[in-house]
Design an enzyme around this catalytic site. Structure first.
Site, mmCIF file in Angstrom:
data_model
loop_
_atom_site.group_PDB
_atom_site.id
_atom_site.type_symbol
_atom_site.label_atom_id
_atom_site.label_comp_id
_atom_site.label_asym_id
_atom_site.label_seq_id
_atom_site.Cartn_x
_atom_site.Cartn_y
_atom_site.Cartn_z
ATOM 1 N N GLU A 72 -6.772 44.141 -6.148
ATOM 2 C CA GLU A 72 -5.345 44.129 -6.473
ATOM 3 C C GLU A 72 -4.806 44.363 -7.771
ATOM 4 O OE1 GLU A 72 -5.710 38.758 -6.453
ATOM 5 O OE2 GLU A 72 -6.624 39.644 -8.413
HETATM 6 C C1 TNX Z 1 -8.297 36.480 -7.219
HETATM 7 S S1 TNX Z 1 -10.803 38.037 -6.113
HETATM 8 C C2 TNX Z 1 -8.834 37.800 -7.565
HETATM 9 C C3 TNX Z 1 -8.673 36.930 -9.191
HETATM 10 C C4 TNX Z 1 -8.182 35.740 -9.240
HETATM 11 C C5 TNX Z 1 -8.754 34.984 -8.079
HETATM 12 C C6 TNX Z 1 -8.407 33.171 -9.008
HETATM 13 C C7 TNX Z 1 -10.002 39.426 -6.788
HETATM 14 C C8 TNX Z 1 -11.274 39.980 -6.182
HETATM 15 N N1 TNX Z 1 -9.318 38.945 -7.503
HETATM 16 O O1 TNX Z 1 -8.154 37.795 -9.886
HETATM 17 O O2 TNX Z 1 -8.080 35.445 -10.511
HETATM 18 O O3 TNX Z 1 -7.958 35.376 -7.266
HETATM 19 O O4 TNX Z 1 -8.923 32.215 -7.567
#
Ligand code: TNX
Length: 492
Positions: free
Chosen positions: A303
């Site tokens: 992300e």
């Molecule tokens: C996605 S999964 C994220 C996290 C969040 C989560 C909440 C991933 C690699 N990143 O930063 O906490 O969703 O469900």
């Protein structure tokens, strides 16, 4: 004679053959180790303490076996891999054989599950009755992991060590700790004390922060090693870094630190490769983490929406070279996949199969599909705490998937294994941590261990109910899933 249906093992072993007669362990039985190396001796020592705790019986150690003893031997078994074992429980005693200490550890976990829970500690005479059987077993996957996000909410050494004990009892063998994020930095880096002194003070929802000192970290790693669990540290880069940017103003272009962050947004923060201090900082962090950790280093990579895409490619290149310089295997979320990666890199799939599939052929996968393994999701509509974006995940949804079925044309040997992450934006107490993990980690343990052809939810359900009950009686908080109640006595 015992039938296989009265034997409740979880995860289900590959082969269970019921033998005639019964096996009874006398209270003066001894635990005998035939091996010069310290590993098998430590497994025996641990087993003695487990039997004491479980059945109130103090077994002694001895060097030579006599009939009725429990023997641990290092040797070949007719199953594949380092973690394989054979367990033979017969009228004349119990013999565990494995090629490694880890295999013997697995054998002792199975043997403990065969011990009656209700052995009366005050009955000094009666032997402990076990079913007579032969088990030959080995895991489907080498990586059977649990992730805990200690960055959004911090959980300390006592909680983490308790978690290690519980997951190890179901033969889960990786504990991935998500140590850094926008909301907090949780591992001391001696060259940069403000990272924790300032960056460790905050948490989601304005709750108290906290962090692990290097000594805490060593203690967690030692405790994990004694339970044959490998700790995987994650330093999330280059996004998810508000806590570092907040703690160290010189990491920001212009030198002005952002405020601490306690919300639940993602994708707004990034480190900057064009800030000259950034590379040296990241090198310090990776060197410090590598020095006090095991073979894996997880660099996050997810992300990074605030990172310029051209910079992101440069980040992946910089990170894999830095991790390799310290001789560690790099792990990263699937976003790193469409970039050159050294062979052996582990790509953690979570959202989009097509992103993970872009990985170079030498990369392998850790499977954490959000639809089946994201334990911050609701169990079911009665669950007030969970999130919903990946759907409700009751224990059957956590069970009914094939790790090899999700990435077309990828077969088992490119899949290192499975892992269930617990993100903790909304998880504020250790009680809630347990309620999110259980009973679903029992499902994950079997997904990771037992070959697909031996698995069905119908076969799993009665063992699930039994083992969820055992967890509850050990003081673990278990979500009262309707699936447990439908299948018989669940947790009290
Ligand atoms: C996605 S999964 C994220 C996290 C969040 C989560 C909440 C991933 C690699 N990143 O930063 O906490 O969703 O469900």
């Amino acid at each position: 004679m015992t039938s296989t249906s009265t034997i409740s093992l979880l995860p289900q072993p590959r082969q269970v053959e019921v033998l005639p007669g019964a096996c009874s362990v006398r209270r003066d039985a001894r635990v005998v180790v035939h091996a010069a190396e310290p590993g098998p001796g430590a497994v025996a020592e641990h087993f003695v303490a487990d039997v004491q705790a479980r059945a109130g019986v103090h077994l002694r150690r001895a060097a030579e076996a006599r009939p009725g003893d429990i023997e641990l031997r290092v040797g070949a078994v007719p199953a594949f891999g380092d973690e394989a074992y054979e367990l033979l429980a017969e009228t004349r005693g119990v013999r565990l054989t494995a090629p490694t200490a880890h295999g013997l550890w697995n054998a002792t976990r199975t043997l403990l599950q065969l011990f009656p829970e209700s052995a009366d500690p005050h009955d000094h005479g009666a032997p402990i009755a076990l079913p007579a059987l032969r088990i030959v077993d080995a895991p489907r996957f080498e990586w059977r992991g649990v992730m805990l996000d200690v960055a959004r909410h911090f959980f300390g050494v006592d909680h983490v060590t308790r978690l290690i004990e519980v997951i190890a009892s179901m033969k889960l063998n990786r504990l991935h700790l998500h140590l850094t994020d926008d909301q907090g930095w949780r591992l001391e880096i001696p060259a940069h004390p403000d990272l924790t002194a300032i960056g460790g003070a905050s948490a989601s929802a304005g709750d108290p922060g906290g962090w692990f000192t290097i000594d805490d970290w060593r203690e967690i790693n030692r405790h994990a090693a004694r339970h044959h669990v490998t700790v995987v540290p994650e330093i999330d880069l280059p996004g998810h870094t508000n806590a570092a940017l907040h703690a160290l103003p010189w990491l920001n272009p212009g030198g002005v630190a952002p405020p601490a962050y306690t919300g639940s947004e993602v994708g707004f923060s990034t480190l900057h490769l064009d800030v000259p201090e950034t590379r040296g900082f990241v090198e310090d962090v990776i060197a410090a983490v590598a020095e006090v950790s095991g073979p894996y280093l997880h660099i996050g990579g997810d992300e990074a929406a605030a990172t310029d895409p051209a910079d992101y490619a440069a980040w992946v290149d910089f990170l894999h070279r830095t991790v390799a310089r310290h001789g560690r295997t790099m792990v990263g979320w699937e976003e790193i996949a469409p970039h050159p990666l050294p062979p052996g890199t582990l790509v953690q799939h979570w959202l989009r199969p097509e992103t993970a599939l872009a990985a170079p052929p030498g990369a392998r996968f850790v499977m954490s599909p959000s639809r089946h393994t994201y334990l911050d999701m609701r169990h079911d509509p009665t669950d007030p705490h969970g999130r919903r974006w990946a759907g409700d995940i009751d224990v059957d949804t956590a069970y009914e998937w094939d790790p090899a079925g999700l990435l077309p044309d990828v077969d088992d040997d490119r899949i290192a294994g499975v892992e269930a992450p617990l993100w903790t934006e909304r998880v504020r107490t250790f009680e809630q941590v347990q309620q999110r993990y259980f009973p679903r980690l029992l499902a994950l343990a079997e997904v990771g261990w037992t070959p697909q052809r031996l698995r069905s939810f119908a076969g799993f359900a009665p063992r699930l109910a039994d083992h969820a009950g055992r967890l509850a009686r050990r003081g673990v908080t278990v979500h009262p899933s309707p699936r447990l109640q439908a299948e018989g006595p669940g947790p009290a």
